[in-house]
Design a protein around this motif. Structure first.
Motif, PDB file in Angstrom:
ATOM      1  N   ALA A  73      12.384 -35.228  10.066  1.00  0.00           N
ATOM      2  CA  ALA A  73      11.865 -36.090  11.134  1.00  0.00           C
ATOM      3  C   ALA A  73      12.845 -37.211  11.452  1.00  0.00           C
ATOM      4  O   ALA A  73      12.993 -37.609  12.618  1.00  0.00           O
ATOM      5  N   ILE A  74      13.521 -37.729  10.430  1.00  0.00           N
ATOM      6  CA  ILE A  74      14.519 -38.775  10.673  1.00  0.00           C
ATOM      7  C   ILE A  74      15.716 -38.183  11.411  1.00  0.00           C
ATOM      8  O   ILE A  74      16.222 -38.761  12.375  1.00  0.00           O
ATOM      9  N   ALA A  75      16.154 -37.018  10.983  1.00  0.00           N
ATOM     10  CA  ALA A  75      17.286 -36.364  11.647  1.00  0.00           C
ATOM     11  C   ALA A  75      16.989 -36.082  13.112  1.00  0.00           C
ATOM     12  O   ALA A  75      17.881 -36.162  13.974  1.00  0.00           O
ATOM     13  N   ASP A  76      15.728 -35.785  13.427  1.00  0.00           N
ATOM     14  CA  ASP A  76      15.317 -35.479  14.797  1.00  0.00           C
ATOM     15  C   ASP A  76      15.050 -36.732  15.624  1.00  0.00           C
ATOM     16  O   ASP A  76      14.736 -36.634  16.819  1.00  0.00           O
ATOM     17  N   GLY A  77      15.124 -37.914  15.002  1.00  0.00           N
ATOM     18  CA  GLY A  77      14.855 -39.152  15.721  1.00  0.00           C
ATOM     19  C   GLY A  77      13.386 -39.434  15.932  1.00  0.00           C
ATOM     20  O   GLY A  77      13.034 -40.337  16.705  1.00  0.00           O
ATOM     21  N   GLU A  78      12.510 -38.698  15.224  1.00  0.00           N
ATOM     22  CA  GLU A  78      11.076 -38.951  15.319  1.00  0.00           C
ATOM     23  C   GLU A  78      10.675 -40.137  14.432  1.00  0.00           C
ATOM     24  O   GLU A  78       9.670 -40.797  14.679  1.00  0.00           O
ATOM     25  N   ILE A  79      11.435 -40.377  13.384  1.00  0.00           N
ATOM     26  CA  ILE A  79      11.346 -41.565  12.534  1.00  0.00           C
ATOM     27  C   ILE A  79      12.744 -42.157  12.511  1.00  0.00           C
ATOM     28  O   ILE A  79      13.744 -41.423  12.473  1.00  0.00           O
ATOM     29  N   HIS A  80      12.828 -43.474  12.515  1.00  0.00           N
ATOM     30  CA  HIS A  80      14.145 -44.107  12.688  1.00  0.00           C
ATOM     31  C   HIS A  80      14.727 -44.691  11.413  1.00  0.00           C
ATOM     32  O   HIS A  80      15.947 -44.904  11.358  1.00  0.00           O
ATOM     33  N   SER A  87      16.893 -42.375  -6.030  1.00  0.00           N
ATOM     34  CA  SER A  87      17.837 -41.306  -6.366  1.00  0.00           C
ATOM     35  C   SER A  87      17.262 -40.333  -7.385  1.00  0.00           C
ATOM     36  O   SER A  87      17.655 -39.170  -7.440  1.00  0.00           O
ATOM     37  N   SER A  88      16.303 -40.800  -8.187  1.00  0.00           N
ATOM     38  CA  SER A  88      15.700 -39.943  -9.211  1.00  0.00           C
ATOM     39  C   SER A  88      14.671 -38.988  -8.632  1.00  0.00           C
ATOM     40  O   SER A  88      14.179 -38.115  -9.337  1.00  0.00           O
ATOM     41  N   ASN A  89      14.337 -39.158  -7.355  1.00  0.00           N
ATOM     42  CA  ASN A  89      13.275 -38.343  -6.769  1.00  0.00           C
ATOM     43  C   ASN A  89      13.523 -38.115  -5.285  1.00  0.00           C
ATOM     44  O   ASN A  89      12.671 -38.364  -4.446  1.00  0.00           O
ATOM     45  N   VAL A  90      14.726 -37.621  -4.971  1.00  0.00           N
ATOM     46  CA  VAL A  90      15.074 -37.387  -3.573  1.00  0.00           C
ATOM     47  C   VAL A  90      15.360 -35.899  -3.382  1.00  0.00           C
ATOM     48  O   VAL A  90      15.952 -35.249  -4.246  1.00  0.00           O
ATOM     49  N   SER A  91      14.925 -35.344  -2.268  1.00  0.00           N
ATOM     50  CA  SER A  91      15.069 -33.910  -2.029  1.00  0.00           C
ATOM     51  C   SER A  91      16.507 -33.551  -1.668  1.00  0.00           C
ATOM     52  O   SER A  91      17.291 -34.391  -1.215  1.00  0.00           O
ATOM     53  N   ASP A  92      16.844 -32.271  -1.859  1.00  0.00           N
ATOM     54  CA  ASP A  92      18.171 -31.787  -1.490  1.00  0.00           C
ATOM     55  C   ASP A  92      18.406 -31.926   0.012  1.00  0.00           C
ATOM     56  O   ASP A  92      19.558 -32.001   0.458  1.00  0.00           O
ATOM     57  N   GLU A  93      17.325 -31.960   0.772  1.00  0.00           N
ATOM     58  CA  GLU A  93      17.445 -32.050   2.230  1.00  0.00           C
ATOM     59  C   GLU A  93      18.168 -33.325   2.653  1.00  0.00           C
ATOM     60  O   GLU A  93      18.857 -33.347   3.678  1.00  0.00           O
ATOM     61  N   TYR A  94      18.012 -34.385   1.855  1.00  0.00           N
ATOM     62  CA  TYR A  94      18.679 -35.642   2.200  1.00  0.00           C
ATOM     63  C   TYR A  94      20.193 -35.452   2.259  1.00  0.00           C
ATOM     64  O   TYR A  94      20.838 -35.848   3.237  1.00  0.00           O
ATOM     65  N   ALA A  95      20.764 -34.828   1.235  1.00  0.00           N
ATOM     66  CA  ALA A  95      22.215 -34.611   1.205  1.00  0.00           C
ATOM     67  C   ALA A  95      22.658 -33.724   2.352  1.00  0.00           C
ATOM     68  O   ALA A  95      23.740 -33.928   2.929  1.00  0.00           O
ATOM     69  N   ILE A  96      21.831 -32.750   2.710  1.00  0.00           N
ATOM     70  CA  ILE A  96      22.165 -31.855   3.824  1.00  0.00           C
ATOM     71  C   ILE A  96      22.236 -32.644   5.125  1.00  0.00           C
ATOM     72  O   ILE A  96      23.189 -32.498   5.911  1.00  0.00           O
ATOM     73  N   LYS A  97      21.248 -33.485   5.367  1.00  0.00           N
ATOM     74  CA  LYS A  97      21.214 -34.258   6.613  1.00  0.00           C
ATOM     75  C   LYS A  97      22.343 -35.298   6.657  1.00  0.00           C
ATOM     76  O   LYS A  97      22.899 -35.578   7.721  1.00  0.00           O
ATOM     77  N   ILE A  98      22.686 -35.855   5.513  1.00  0.00           N
ATOM     78  CA  ILE A  98      23.815 -36.783   5.457  1.00  0.00           C
ATOM     79  C   ILE A  98      25.102 -36.055   5.823  1.00  0.00           C
ATOM     80  O   ILE A  98      25.924 -36.542   6.601  1.00  0.00           O
ATOM     81  N   SER A  99      25.293 -34.866   5.260  1.00  0.00           N
ATOM     82  CA  SER A  99      26.514 -34.099   5.536  1.00  0.00           C
ATOM     83  C   SER A  99      26.579 -33.659   6.995  1.00  0.00           C
ATOM     84  O   SER A  99      27.665 -33.563   7.574  1.00  0.00           O
ATOM     85  N   GLU A 100      25.413 -33.394   7.592  1.00  0.00           N
ATOM     86  CA  GLU A 100      25.368 -33.032   9.004  1.00  0.00           C
ATOM     87  C   GLU A 100      25.647 -34.226   9.919  1.00  0.00           C
ATOM     88  O   GLU A 100      26.003 -34.060  11.080  1.00  0.00           O
ATOM     89  N   GLY A 101      25.428 -35.413   9.402  1.00  0.00           N
ATOM     90  CA  GLY A 101      25.605 -36.619  10.199  1.00  0.00           C
ATOM     91  C   GLY A 101      24.399 -37.009  11.019  1.00  0.00           C
ATOM     92  O   GLY A 101      24.465 -37.948  11.818  1.00  0.00           O
ATOM     93  N   LYS A 254      18.495 -47.048   1.311  1.00  0.00           N
ATOM     94  CA  LYS A 254      17.864 -46.964   2.621  1.00  0.00           C
ATOM     95  C   LYS A 254      18.642 -45.968   3.485  1.00  0.00           C
ATOM     96  O   LYS A 254      19.837 -45.750   3.262  1.00  0.00           O
ATOM     97  N   ALA A 255      17.953 -45.400   4.478  1.00  0.00           N
ATOM     98  CA  ALA A 255      18.625 -44.479   5.384  1.00  0.00           C
ATOM     99  C   ALA A 255      17.987 -44.558   6.761  1.00  0.00           C
ATOM    100  O   ALA A 255      16.860 -45.044   6.918  1.00  0.00           O
ATOM    101  N   ALA A 256      18.716 -44.062   7.763  1.00  0.00           N
ATOM    102  CA  ALA A 256      18.244 -44.150   9.139  1.00  0.00           C
ATOM    103  C   ALA A 256      18.691 -42.943   9.956  1.00  0.00           C
ATOM    104  O   ALA A 256      19.626 -42.215   9.574  1.00  0.00           O
ATOM    105  N   TRP A 257      18.027 -42.748  11.054  1.00  0.00           N
ATOM    106  CA  TRP A 257      18.446 -41.789  12.078  1.00  0.00           C
ATOM    107  C   TRP A 257      19.832 -42.190  12.572  1.00  0.00           C
ATOM    108  O   TRP A 257      20.133 -43.376  12.737  1.00  0.00           O
ATOM    109  N   SER A 258      20.669 -41.211  12.814  1.00  0.00           N
ATOM    110  CA  SER A 258      22.053 -41.495  13.189  1.00  0.00           C
ATOM    111  C   SER A 258      22.162 -42.232  14.518  1.00  0.00           C
ATOM    112  O   SER A 258      23.183 -42.884  14.786  1.00  0.00           O
TER     113      SER A 258
END
Length: 319
Positions: A73-80, A87-101, A254-258
């Motif tokens: 949802a953050i990657a899609d801009g639905e959440i900003h 870090s002890s409880n973060v999904s693999d999807e986070y790293a994927i979205k970071i790498s995608e930008g 913290k993280a945000a939509w690109s």
């Protein structure tokens, strides 16, 4: 509530931000949507950030989102933005979205997360040598109960949370038997009873948690939880076992939509510079979870009492 610790943490960020030109506000007619995850501390963290954005002139909406599955949802801009990622409880999807930008990191929240073996402060009077872990070798009989004799008793996490406390007792060869608590509430009940009766208690616990402040809970000093400790028996004080160390350290960030920086430049700067001290968050958690306060009311009271702490971060971004 403390009025100085948050200011200390924010001071450096505000000073740096203040040396640059103020950012543009951007699309103030569009609401900035902040993720609300599953735990009280995150609600506090997010509402403070939201109030800072409102003070800068933005509209804010809070969107309920699961911590593990919020990143699409953050990657899609639905959440900003999401303001408290562990870090002890973060999904693999986070790293994927970071790498995608499509998701960008906003830096550390600087909330001092920690898990460990803990005790109410008065226990140090019963077991001289604490917080050093070696003190527990001689003091173990003080913690013994009928079900653990002759070993001391460690109240561990509930069974379905794993056995981290038991792992440390084995790894460090401490004469304690780990007894799983029935629930988080049971852990808190143990802390309350020990504090009221001034009895010995050793417990697996974590911060941020309101009980850390309410019962003046301290952590045992264990050998640093380095990666080698969990795989190499030769590492650490016990050459024959792994887990002879503290828990692996957790980072909270913290993280945000690109697109956030381009759409709301000043908001991006505020969220990037925003940090929170555990000594400020934990009492607010207690005011909500124990005293029955509403998140918005508790945060509003804190904001009013601590404007000198957070206002410089907002002003540095918009003036």
């Amino acid at each position: 509530m403390k009025k100085t610790t948050f200011a200390c943490l924010l001071g450096a960020a505000a000073l740096v931000a203040g040396t640059a030109n103020a950012a543009e506000l951007g699309a103030v007619d569009q609401p900035i949507k902040l993720a609300i995850n599953e735990w009280t501390g995150q609600h506090v963290t997010t509402h403070i950030a939201g109030e800072m954005l409102k003070a800068a002139g933005y509209k804010v909406e809070y969107v309920t989102a699961g911590m593990l599955n919020q990143f699409q949802a953050i990657a899609d801009g639905e959440i900003h933005a999401t303001l408290e990622i562990w870090s002890s409880n973060v999904s693999d999807e986070y790293a994927i979205k970071i790498s995608e930008g499509t998701v960008v990191e906003l830096g550390d929240l600087e909330l001092a997360a920690k898990e460990g073996i803990a005790y109410p402060a008065h226990v140090a009077e019963l077991c001289p040598g604490l917080p050093a872990w070696e003190a527990l070798k001689a003091c173990a009989p003080l913690f013994a109960t009928a079900e653990t004799l002759p070993a001391g008793r460690l109240v561990d996490y509930p069974a379905d949370w794993g056995t981290p406390g038991a792992d440390r007792m084995t790894g460090l060869e401490l004469p304690f038997k780990a007894v799983p608590a029935g629930s988080e509430g049971a852990l808190i009940a143990e802390l309350r009873a020990s504090t009221e009766r001034k009895t010995p208690l050793l417990v697996t616990f974590w911060q941020p948690h309101w009980a850390m402040s309410a019962y003046d809970v301290k952590f045992v000093d264990l050998p640093a939880g380095e990666e080698a400790c969990f795989a190499d028996p030769a590492w650490g004080p016990n050459p024959n076992a792994i887990n002879d160390c503290d828990f692996a350290p957790s980072r909270i960030f913290k993280a945000a939509w690109s697109g956030t920086a381009e759409t709301w430049p000043a908001a991006y700067e505020i969220l990037s510079n925003y940090t929170l001290n555990v000594a400020d968050q934990q009492p607010m958690m207690g005011a909500i979870d124990v005293d029955g306060g509403k998140v918005k009311e508790v945060v509003a009271a804190w904001m009013e009492a601590n404007e000198a702490s957070w206002r410089p971060v907002v002003d540095a971004a918009i003036k």
